[in-house]
Structure formats: C-alpha cells, structure tokens
Design a protein around this motif. Structure first.
Motif, PDB file in Angstrom:
ATOM      1  N   ALA A 214      35.320  19.908  16.158  1.00  0.00           N
ATOM      2  CA  ALA A 214      35.056  19.075  17.336  1.00  0.00           C
ATOM      3  C   ALA A 214      34.374  17.783  16.914  1.00  0.00           C
ATOM      4  O   ALA A 214      34.548  16.737  17.541  1.00  0.00           O
ATOM      5  CB  ALA A 214      34.191  19.833  18.342  1.00  0.00           C
ATOM      6  N   ILE A 215      33.585  17.859  15.819  1.00  0.00           N
ATOM      7  CA  ILE A 215      32.881  16.666  15.353  1.00  0.00           C
ATOM      8  C   ILE A 215      33.740  15.884  14.355  1.00  0.00           C
ATOM      9  O   ILE A 215      33.911  14.678  14.474  1.00  0.00           O
ATOM     10  CB  ILE A 215      31.536  17.056  14.698  1.00  0.00           C
ATOM     11  N   LYS A 216      34.299  16.619  13.384  1.00  0.00           N
ATOM     12  CA  LYS A 216      34.936  15.911  12.265  1.00  0.00           C
ATOM     13  C   LYS A 216      36.445  16.098  12.187  1.00  0.00           C
ATOM     14  O   LYS A 216      37.063  15.663  11.217  1.00  0.00           O
ATOM     15  CB  LYS A 216      34.300  16.402  10.956  1.00  0.00           C
ATOM     16  N   GLY A 217      37.028  16.779  13.167  1.00  0.00           N
ATOM     17  CA  GLY A 217      38.461  17.049  13.082  1.00  0.00           C
ATOM     18  C   GLY A 217      39.309  15.774  13.122  1.00  0.00           C
ATOM     19  O   GLY A 217      38.863  14.719  13.588  1.00  0.00           O
ATOM     20  N   GLU A 218      40.550  15.895  12.629  1.00  0.00           N
ATOM     21  CA  GLU A 218      41.472  14.769  12.710  1.00  0.00           C
ATOM     22  C   GLU A 218      41.873  14.537  14.160  1.00  0.00           C
ATOM     23  O   GLU A 218      41.878  15.462  14.955  1.00  0.00           O
ATOM     24  CB  GLU A 218      42.760  15.090  11.934  1.00  0.00           C
ATOM     25  N   LYS A 219      42.271  13.308  14.456  1.00  0.00           N
ATOM     26  CA  LYS A 219      42.691  13.013  15.819  1.00  0.00           C
ATOM     27  C   LYS A 219      43.987  13.775  16.141  1.00  0.00           C
ATOM     28  O   LYS A 219      44.902  13.852  15.307  1.00  0.00           O
ATOM     29  CB  LYS A 219      42.923  11.510  15.945  1.00  0.00           C
TER      30      LYS A 219
ATOM     31  N   SER B 233      25.982  11.890  33.261  1.00  0.00           N
ATOM     32  CA  SER B 233      27.342  12.082  33.767  1.00  0.00           C
ATOM     33  C   SER B 233      27.760  13.546  33.602  1.00  0.00           C
ATOM     34  O   SER B 233      28.595  14.050  34.343  1.00  0.00           O
ATOM     35  CB  SER B 233      28.312  11.166  33.029  1.00  0.00           C
ATOM     36  N   TRP B 234      27.189  14.250  32.629  1.00  0.00           N
ATOM     37  CA  TRP B 234      27.486  15.677  32.472  1.00  0.00           C
ATOM     38  C   TRP B 234      26.698  16.490  33.483  1.00  0.00           C
ATOM     39  O   TRP B 234      27.227  17.414  34.107  1.00  0.00           O
ATOM     40  CB  TRP B 234      27.146  16.143  31.057  1.00  0.00           C
ATOM     41  N   LEU B 235      25.417  16.120  33.635  1.00  0.00           N
ATOM     42  CA  LEU B 235      24.527  16.896  34.508  1.00  0.00           C
ATOM     43  C   LEU B 235      25.001  16.869  35.962  1.00  0.00           C
ATOM     44  O   LEU B 235      24.916  17.857  36.672  1.00  0.00           O
ATOM     45  CB  LEU B 235      23.122  16.296  34.409  1.00  0.00           C
ATOM     46  N   LEU B 236      25.483  15.718  36.403  1.00  0.00           N
ATOM     47  CA  LEU B 236      25.820  15.550  37.817  1.00  0.00           C
ATOM     48  C   LEU B 236      27.325  15.597  38.072  1.00  0.00           C
ATOM     49  O   LEU B 236      27.780  15.328  39.161  1.00  0.00           O
ATOM     50  CB  LEU B 236      25.267  14.210  38.321  1.00  0.00           C
ATOM     51  N   THR B 237      28.102  15.950  37.052  1.00  0.00           N
ATOM     52  CA  THR B 237      29.545  15.818  37.174  1.00  0.00           C
ATOM     53  C   THR B 237      30.148  16.799  38.173  1.00  0.00           C
ATOM     54  O   THR B 237      29.621  17.896  38.391  1.00  0.00           O
ATOM     55  CB  THR B 237      30.218  16.011  35.812  1.00  0.00           C
ATOM     56  N   THR B 238      31.230  16.370  38.800  1.00  0.00           N
ATOM     57  CA  THR B 238      32.058  17.306  39.562  1.00  0.00           C
ATOM     58  C   THR B 238      33.476  17.304  38.994  1.00  0.00           C
ATOM     59  O   THR B 238      34.405  17.833  39.591  1.00  0.00           O
ATOM     60  CB  THR B 238      32.136  16.914  41.058  1.00  0.00           C
ATOM     61  N   ASP B 239      33.639  16.701  37.796  1.00  0.00           N
ATOM     62  CA  ASP B 239      34.953  16.633  37.150  1.00  0.00           C
ATOM     63  C   ASP B 239      35.297  18.009  36.567  1.00  0.00           C
ATOM     64  O   ASP B 239      34.514  18.580  35.808  1.00  0.00           O
ATOM     65  CB  ASP B 239      34.900  15.563  36.051  1.00  0.00           C
ATOM     66  N   HIS B 240      36.450  18.509  36.900  1.00  0.00           N
ATOM     67  CA  HIS B 240      36.803  19.867  36.474  1.00  0.00           C
ATOM     68  C   HIS B 240      36.837  20.008  34.955  1.00  0.00           C
ATOM     69  O   HIS B 240      36.544  21.067  34.426  1.00  0.00           O
ATOM     70  CB  HIS B 240      38.168  20.278  37.073  1.00  0.00           C
ATOM     71  N   LYS B 241      37.150  18.917  34.243  1.00  0.00           N
ATOM     72  CA  LYS B 241      37.232  19.019  32.789  1.00  0.00           C
ATOM     73  C   LYS B 241      35.847  19.126  32.165  1.00  0.00           C
ATOM     74  O   LYS B 241      35.613  19.936  31.266  1.00  0.00           O
ATOM     75  CB  LYS B 241      37.995  17.813  32.219  1.00  0.00           C
ATOM     76  N   LYS B 242      34.916  18.303  32.681  1.00  0.00           N
ATOM     77  CA  LYS B 242      33.547  18.374  32.152  1.00  0.00           C
ATOM     78  C   LYS B 242      32.916  19.725  32.495  1.00  0.00           C
ATOM     79  O   LYS B 242      32.238  20.344  31.661  1.00  0.00           O
ATOM     80  CB  LYS B 242      32.695  17.230  32.711  1.00  0.00           C
ATOM     81  N   ILE B 243      33.121  20.196  33.715  1.00  0.00           N
ATOM     82  CA  ILE B 243      32.570  21.503  34.095  1.00  0.00           C
ATOM     83  C   ILE B 243      33.170  22.573  33.205  1.00  0.00           C
ATOM     84  O   ILE B 243      32.470  23.474  32.727  1.00  0.00           O
ATOM     85  CB  ILE B 243      32.836  21.780  35.596  1.00  0.00           C
ATOM     86  N   GLY B 244      34.466  22.444  32.934  1.00  0.00           N
ATOM     87  CA  GLY B 244      35.134  23.407  32.055  1.00  0.00           C
ATOM     88  C   GLY B 244      34.486  23.444  30.687  1.00  0.00           C
ATOM     89  O   GLY B 244      34.168  24.526  30.162  1.00  0.00           O
TER      90      GLY B 244
ATOM     91  N   TRP C 284      44.345  25.335  22.859  1.00  0.00           N
ATOM     92  CA  TRP C 284      44.108  24.144  23.680  1.00  0.00           C
ATOM     93  C   TRP C 284      43.069  23.214  23.065  1.00  0.00           C
ATOM     94  O   TRP C 284      42.713  22.211  23.675  1.00  0.00           O
ATOM     95  CB  TRP C 284      43.720  24.562  25.102  1.00  0.00           C
ATOM     96  N   PHE C 285      42.590  23.557  21.863  1.00  0.00           N
ATOM     97  CA  PHE C 285      41.565  22.724  21.213  1.00  0.00           C
ATOM     98  C   PHE C 285      41.992  21.256  21.130  1.00  0.00           C
ATOM     99  O   PHE C 285      41.220  20.360  21.505  1.00  0.00           O
ATOM    100  CB  PHE C 285      41.269  23.287  19.813  1.00  0.00           C
ATOM    101  N   PRO C 286      43.229  20.964  20.656  1.00  0.00           N
ATOM    102  CA  PRO C 286      43.659  19.555  20.582  1.00  0.00           C
ATOM    103  C   PRO C 286      43.644  18.889  21.957  1.00  0.00           C
ATOM    104  O   PRO C 286      43.343  17.709  22.070  1.00  0.00           O
ATOM    105  CB  PRO C 286      45.098  19.651  20.054  1.00  0.00           C
ATOM    106  N   LYS C 287      43.935  19.688  22.997  1.00  0.00           N
ATOM    107  CA  LYS C 287      43.999  19.114  24.346  1.00  0.00           C
ATOM    108  C   LYS C 287      42.613  18.720  24.838  1.00  0.00           C
ATOM    109  O   LYS C 287      42.404  17.597  25.281  1.00  0.00           O
ATOM    110  CB  LYS C 287      44.655  20.129  25.288  1.00  0.00           C
ATOM    111  N   PHE C 288      41.637  19.618  24.747  1.00  0.00           N
ATOM    112  CA  PHE C 288      40.355  19.291  25.391  1.00  0.00           C
ATOM    113  C   PHE C 288      39.378  18.559  24.486  1.00  0.00           C
ATOM    114  O   PHE C 288      38.412  17.987  24.969  1.00  0.00           O
ATOM    115  CB  PHE C 288      39.722  20.521  26.066  1.00  0.00           C
ATOM    116  N   THR C 289      39.609  18.566  23.165  1.00  0.00           N
ATOM    117  CA  THR C 289      38.717  17.767  22.313  1.00  0.00           C
ATOM    118  C   THR C 289      39.398  16.497  21.823  1.00  0.00           C
ATOM    119  O   THR C 289      38.733  15.557  21.412  1.00  0.00           O
ATOM    120  CB  THR C 289      38.283  18.554  21.056  1.00  0.00           C
ATOM    121  N   GLY C 290      40.732  16.509  21.805  1.00  0.00           N
ATOM    122  CA  GLY C 290      41.437  15.365  21.221  1.00  0.00           C
ATOM    123  C   GLY C 290      41.435  15.406  19.699  1.00  0.00           C
ATOM    124  O   GLY C 290      41.827  14.453  19.046  1.00  0.00           O
ATOM    125  N   LYS C 291      40.940  16.537  19.127  1.00  0.00           N
ATOM    126  CA  LYS C 291      40.882  16.681  17.669  1.00  0.00           C
ATOM    127  C   LYS C 291      41.687  17.908  17.247  1.00  0.00           C
ATOM    128  O   LYS C 291      41.875  18.839  18.032  1.00  0.00           O
ATOM    129  CB  LYS C 291      39.419  16.889  17.225  1.00  0.00           C
TER     130      LYS C 291
END
Lengths: 327, 531
Positions: B478-483, B10-21, B398-405
């Motif tokens: 990104a791995i262990k951060g709080e939500k 899904s990452w390799l073939l994505t056209t989603d702007h967020k994944k590409i970002g 924008w870290f909280p926005k794009f990682t959710g952490k």
C-alpha cells in the motif's frame, strides 16, 4: 424440465427407502451402532473430498493459461449435469440422515430393564446418587446392566459426557434431563463436563465404575454400615476425606495455587480483606461459617459461585481442622 | 464533479462509501491481529496440556472468549459486510454512493465503539470469561462483567441493522439502468443474502442479551430455571441469530470465490442462476438449523430430528456451488495469481469443514462429538481459517482497485502456501480428540494427547506466520507498491471498468449496462441458450 426433476426426486426417494427401513431396526448395542455410523460417514466423506479435490487439481494443470489473450470456453450451464449434482448429494444426505436418526433412537430410548441413578452437577464436580440413595462425589458405581442417569444441576449448566458409551447430555439448573448407557464390561469409564462452566471446567472430571453385581452388592452393604469406621478416624483425616469427596479441590488449591477460589493452605491465621473493604483475620470459626453459607462474607477478588453446604457439626469441625494442618 | 477531499478530517467526517470501506478494512484487520495474538497465546498454553505454561485457567477462558468474539464479530463480518460491501457494492451495481451515506458513517462509528468495549472486556477487571456465547446462568452468577458483553452486542447490533437496511435498499433501488438481477455479481448476491440474515437475526440476539442484562442487574428471572424461567431459552434466542451469522460470512465468501474463479479462468461462471438460487436457499434454510447447537441441551427429542434435516439440507446448495466452481475451471484459461490460489485453497479447506459439518448436523453422530474438539476443528476448517484466508484473497483481488497499487505477487504466493500448509494440519489432531469425546474449552487436557496437541501447536504457529506475511504484504504494498492499471486482471466486471483508485463519485455518468459480469468469450451470436 420440472417433470424431469420430479421424476428424479421420486427415484431418489425410492432408492433410499429400503435402506431407511433397514436402518430403522433397533440395534442391540448403541456403541456399535454409533461406530458403524461413523464408518459410513467416513467413507462417504473421503469419497466426497476426492470428488472435489482431484478434478480441481487436474483442471488447474490441464487448463493452465497458455498465452496472455487466451479465453476459456463459453459454457453457460448444463441442466442434466446440474440436476445430477443436486440429486446425488440429496440421496447421500437422506441416507446418512436416516441412519443417524436410527442411531439417535438407540442412544436416547431407554430399554425397559434398567436401574435409575441420579447425577447433580455443581461447580466443579458431580454428586451421584445410587438407586439405594448412597451419595458419592465424582464417582458413579453401577452394576453391569442398563443404567438411566437422571441429570440436573445446582448452579450453572454442566454436561455429563460419557464418551465410552457415545453419549452425553447437559445438566440444566431447574430442568430434568437424562441419558442412558448399557454397562457391559466391569471397569472405569471417564466422565467429563462438556458444557463450559467457568474456572474449574477442565478439572470437572469424574468416572463411572461398572462392577459385577456381587461386588456392587458388597459395596452397597459396606456403605450402609459406614458410620462405625468413619467415627474412628481423627478429625483431620476425616476432614481431608470430606474435602476430597465434596469436590472442594475443583476450586481450591492446597499448595498455594489460585483457582476459582482462594487456596486453602495457610488460610487460617491470614489477614483477609472482604468485599466491603473490612479486614478480618481468618480463624476456624470463619472457615466453618463460610462452608455453610459462602455468600455471607464474600472475600475480595473472587466470584460468588461457591454453593452452600449443609453438613453435620462435627463435619464442619473436621474440615476446619484439616485446613488448619495445611501450611 | 467535485474533487476528492483529503486530510485527517476528511476521513473522520466522511460519508463517502469508499473511505468508510477502507476504515472498516483497517479496523477489522486490527481485530484480526488481536484474534491472532490470542490464538498464539492459547496455542502456546497447549504446548504442555498437563500443566500451566504461560496463563492460568481464568486467562485462558478470557482468551478464547475474546478470540471468538474478535474473529467472528469484529473481523469476519465487518471485513465482508463492512469493507467489501461498502467499497464494492456501489461500484458493482453502478451507483455514486450507498442509499443512506450518513447512516453508513454511523454504522462504522458504532462498530468502532463496540470494538472499544470488547477491548475493555479483555483488559479491565471482571474480564469476560463466558465464552462468546455468554450462556446463562454462568454469565449471570459468574465473575464476569456481563455488561461489557451486552453493550458491545447492542452497539454492534445497531450498526449491523443500520448497515443491512442501507445496503438492501442500495441493491434494490440504486442499480444502474440495465443492471438486472441476473447481471449482478455473485458477490453482490452473497452480500444481499448476508444482509437479509442480519436484518432478521440481529434484533433477536439484541433481545436475548438485553434479558441477560435484566437478569444480572435488575433481578429478573427470564433465564432462571429455578424461578420459572429457562436458561435454554437464551440458547434458542442466541443461536437463532448466531448460527445464521455463519452464513452471513459464508454467503459473501461464496460470491467472492465465484468472482475470483471466473476472472482468473477467463470463463463464464458455471450455472449462474443456480448459484444465485443456492445463495437465497441458504439464506432461508439457514434459519432452520439452530437447534443443532442444542442437540444435547435437554431439548425435546423430536425437535432435534426436525432440525437435523434442516441442518444437513444446507449441504445440498453448498454442494451445488462447489460443483459449479469445478465446472467453471473445466475448459477455462486458468491463471494462478495470488487471489486465485486463495480461492482454490479455500475450496480445499472448506470441503474438509463441510463433510465434518455434516457429521455435526447428524443427530446420532453429534451426540459423541458435541462440544468437543471435533467442533473446534470443524469450524476452523469450514469458517475460521478457510474464510479468513479467502478474505485475504479478496483483499489481494481488489487491492489494485482500492489502493491504486499492485501487491507483491511473489510474497503473496509464498505467504499463501505457508498459510495453507499450516491450516491443513493445525486442526487435524483435534478431530481425533473429538472422536474420543474430549470436551472443548478445557484449559488442560488428558495427557495421552500431548504429542498430537504439540503438532497442532506447531502448525498453528505456521498458519499465524503465513497470515502475518500476508498482512506485511498489504502494508508494504500500500505504501511502496507499483502503480496499478485500471483493470490488471482484464475482468469484465463493472468495478474494473473505472480508474484505480476510483474517482470521488465513481462514475462520471451512471453507466448503462448491456451484459453480465462473467461473459468471457461470449460469441458474437448471442442466441446461445442455457442448454
């Protein structure tokens, strides 16, 4: 609002005009002019830096958030204030620009009374030609006075940087550029190549030697009658002198170090692979051929950057003899 | 509403702007690390400026070539125009995706291809040693495999042009109802200016290097001064793009600083309109400056005068922006979170770079310092370190926005201070060398500067350590951060009004916008005027 702006802009120009007129007068010494210009710039810059950072630090402490739901004051803007910090930088920039333009004219307009010399850049050194046509490598001897240096290059772009006189200009292959300087005090002044030109760039150094007129005349006389003294040297000594004078050491080491070209010591008698894969044993004949036409049999592992040298037959032999002594 | 696809494919073939970002972010950070490593090697070599420490002149030349290319072309431009534009523009303007999602994916993969070629140029024989500028005749007669350089620029150019077309179209056509030009985030304005420069400038660069390729391999002589061409032609074509490329980085950075300062002062950005106008003025005037790179290249004296005025004129809109930032802080409610520290630290470094940049623009001044260490110091303050630091601030923001952490605040602040202290000092000695006229790109230097250069080396190490701590913070959090909550900064900007991380199609319904992103503390009575 537009009217207000036009009025302010006109005022700005009027403030800077008398200043411009004063700055446009020709200064006798470009070095002094540059130094003054630097001082003006430095004062302006320090003031600007303080005007930005002092309020920044002050505001950060003064308006620190006190409780969680606090919000800043609702201010959209202030036209007068915004015009002020548009016009003031504009005035400062016009003033600095006019002063710089004047300094530039001083540094570039060659005074009528000058002598002309020539400097030709190559990888990696400078050939200098005196008005009398005397060729020297990596040192330019001039008498006290104004000197115009005509610049060109044999291979890639170099630069003739002369910081002591606050001037420099690129040496461009196929084009003619120039710079001038006013040599006041006898002495030695460093010259740097300031345009990146490859492996030997940081060793492409030279000097301008300013001499009293009588010393210079004596030097010219000696150079013209040079033939007799050189003939008395042994080939090895003469070869050493040639290798140093021609700038060979910019690219070739003599103690095993690899620069842009192979090291010269121990090279004679060595078995060497050429670019086309064949192997040769290097002898004096090969060395002589390479100096005259470096592109003929390129050896493996180096670029094709060495310029050809048209020397006298005994000069090739002298260089080969010298290289043979390097072990 | 479809669900978010997952898995490697899904990452390799994505056209989603967020994944590409996100892929842009990861790739550009890899190049940032490559650039840091090369900086570390070069600085170590400068521990002793009179003899070899670890690398010879040729490797040193390759190191600064790839360092420059990696940092500008593969880190700074992609992290802003790749990561940030991709991830944030659709969220900020209220769109489901960009205008041409598949073209967007193509842009990313072309960038990866160009990056691989750049790495090859670093390690394969015929290593690139031409400087990132690639001036002929050296790039033609020298030992470097110039084809690497040309093809990398071609791929990157195609990527940039496609990206510019895509995002300019997106910003013009996909704004949500009510999202007027006067309600755009200044980050979007900055990116818009950056993409316009890319669209106008990159084709010229591509043409310039193509002629280089012809000269080197097909025997033409466009740049051969002895056969009727001119090496100066290349310099003109190169800098026509490569100088505005600085503004490609700077304009989005100006926008981000505005967004961060407004959010953490909880105050409307001061002089929004003049900020947007200043960005567009720099976009245009940025193309009237390039000859300052040729001030001592034998160009006609009067052309140098014309371009001096163009160059120093840029100081005016830049000054306007700086004063607007200060005025935004005035009477704000300032919270010194990590992103805010980065924004303020940026201003303190950028102003040093700004005033020394005016010096470079001043024709008479520049003759002494052209191609010296002064220039190196200047652009590290104005662009390289200050803007890299600000990019870190943007990632924090924008870290909280794009990682959710959430990132680690304490580590973030510590890393910031270490980076800032290092950066403040690391390049100061080089202003002295430049004042004395000592040229740049020198493997070895006159011995009287040994002490100063050692200080520069030590503080460079400190800067690098600070950046590495920041990178560690990103990976670890990104791995262990709080939500993270949806809007940890209580920002009014549109991207914070949706969950973190955003759902697949961003907005369940395209929102209708009723106000701008900076209207903190706006009185209920909306008749407040601009005076």
């Amino acid at each position: 609002m537009l009217k207000q702006m036009v009025r302010l802009l006109t005022a700005a120009l009027f403030v800077s005009l008398p200043y411009a007129a004063a700055a446009a007068e020709r200064v006798a010494d470009p070095v002094k002019a540059w130094n003054n210009h630097f001082k003006t710039w430095a004062v302006v810059s320090i003031v600007v830096y303080l005007v930005v950072t002092v309020p920044l630090i002050y505001f950060v402490f003064k308006y620190k958030r006190r409780h969680k739901d606090e919000t800043g004051a609702y201010i959209v803007g202030n036209t007068a204030l915004e015009i002020l910090w548009t016009i003031v930088p504009m005035i400062i920039i016009i003033m600095l620009g006019v002063q710089s333009w004047a300094v530039f004219n001083d540094l570039r307009d060659v005074p009528k009374d000058h002598i002309e010399v020539k400097a030709v850049g190559f990888m990696y050194g400078f050939e200098m030609y005196s008005p009398e046509g005397i060729k020297t490598i990596n040192e330019l001897r001039v008498p006290v006075g104004n000197v115009k240096v005509n610049l060109s290059s044999k291979d890639v772009i170099h630069d003739f940087a002369l910081p002591a006189f606050r001037t420099r200009e690129d040496m461009v292959p196929g084009e003619n550029t120039y710079l001038w300087f006013s040599a006041k005090e006898p002495g030695e002044y460093p010259v740097y190549c300031a345009e990146y030109c490859g492996s030997g760039h940081s060793s492409m150094l030279a000097k301008v030697i300013v001499m009293k007129q009588e010393d210079y005349d004596a030097w010219v006389k000696k150079q013209k009658g040079e033939g007799t003294t050189v003939a008395a040297l042994t080939p090895e000594t003469k070869g050493k002198e040639l290798v140093e004078r021609l700038g060979c050491l910019g690219c070739h080491g003599i103690a095993g170090e690899i620069k842009a070209g192979p090291a010269l010591n121990g090279v004679i008698g060595k078995s060497q692979e050429l670019e086309d894969g064949t192997k040769v044993v290097i002898d004096e004949a090969f060395v002589k051929e390479k100096i005259a036409d470096p592109k003929a049999k390129p050896v493996k592992g180096f670029g094709h950057i060495m310029p050809p040298n048209a020397l006298a037959k005994e000069e090739y032999e002298a260089i080969a003899a010298y290289i043979n002594t390097l072990k | 509403m479809s669900t978010q696809p997952t898995g490697f494919k899904s990452w390799l073939l994505t056209t989603d702007h967020k994944k590409i970002g996100v892929m842009y972010l990861v790739t550009s950070l890899v190049f940032f690390v490559v650039g840091l490593l090369l900086a570390f090697i070069m600085r170590t070599e400068q521990l002793d400026i009179t003899k070899k420490v670890i690398i010879d002149a040729d490797l040193y030349n390759t190191a600064f070539t790839i360092h420059g290319a990696a940092m500008v072309l593969f880190w700074m431009i992609p992290v802003l125009l790749g990561f940030l534009a991709n991830y944030m523009i659709p969220l900020m303007i209220g769109a489901h995706d960009v205008a041409f999602p598949r073209l967007n994916a193509l842009s990313f993969w072309l960038y990866v291809g160009a990056g691989l070629i750049a790495v090859m140029a670093l390690i394969l024989p015929g290593r690139l040693d031409t400087g990132w500028t690639g001036y002929p005749p050296y790039s033609i007669v020298g030992p470097a495999n110039t084809a690497f350089y040309v093809f990398a620029v071609h791929l990157l150019g195609a990527s940039s042009i496609a990206g510019a077309v895509n995002f300019i179209t997106t910003i013009i056509t996909l704004r949500a109802p009510g999202m007027t030009w006067g309600r755009l985030n200044l980050t979007v304005w900055g990116l818009f200016g950056g993409f316009i420069i890319q669209l106008v400038g990159v084709p010229v660069l591509a043409a310039a290097v193509t002629l280089l390729l012809f000269d080197k391999y097909l025997g033409t002589s466009f740049y051969d001064g002895t056969k009727g061409g001119s090496p100066i032609l290349y310099e003109h074509l190169f800098w026509f793009y490569a100088h505005p490329a600085v503004y490609v980085v700077a304009l989005p950075v100006f926008g981000i600083v505005s967004d961060i300062i407004s959010t953490f002062s909880r105050k409307r950005i001061y002089g929004y309109t003049s900020m947007a106008i200043a960005i567009m003025i720099i976009t245009v005037v940025g193309f009237e400056t390039w000859v300052h790179h040729l001030y001592v290249a034998g160009t006609l004296n009067w052309t140098r005068v014309v371009f001096m005025w163009g160059t120093i004129a840029i100081g005016v809109p830049t000054g306007i922006k700086t004063f607007n930032w200060l005025a935004t802080l005035h009477k704000g409610s300032i919270d010194l979170k990590t992103p805010m520290l980065h924004a303020l630290g940026f201003i303190s470094l950028f102003t040093i770079g700004g005033v020394t940049g005016i010096a470079n623009g001043l024709l008479g001044f520049d003759i002494q310092v052209h191609d010296t260490h002064w220039v190196v110091a200047h652009f590290h303050y104005v662009l390289a370190i200050s803007m890299s630091m600000l990019c870190m601030g943007a990632i924090y923001y924008w870290f909280p926005k794009f990682t959710g952490k959430m990132y680690n605040e304490k580590l973030g602040k510590t890393a910031f201070w270490i980076t800032l202290i290092g950066a403040m000092i690391a390049f100061l000695p080089q202003f002295h060398l430049g004042y004395d006229g000592i040229p740049r790109r020198y493997w070895k230097l006159p011995s009287q500067y040994a002490g100063e250069m050692r200080i520069a080396v030590i503080f460079s190490y400190i800067t690098i350590a600070g950046f590495l701590m920041t990178l560690y913070n990103f990976v670890h959090s990104a791995i262990k951060g709080e939500k993270a909550p949806a809007n940890p900064w209580n920002s009014l900007s549109l991207e914070w009004q949706i969950p973190s991380p955003p759902p697949f199609y961003n907005f369940e319904q395209i929102p209708t916008i009723t106000d701008g992103p900076y209207e903190y503390g706006k009185p209920a009575d909306t008749t407040v005027k601009a005076h």
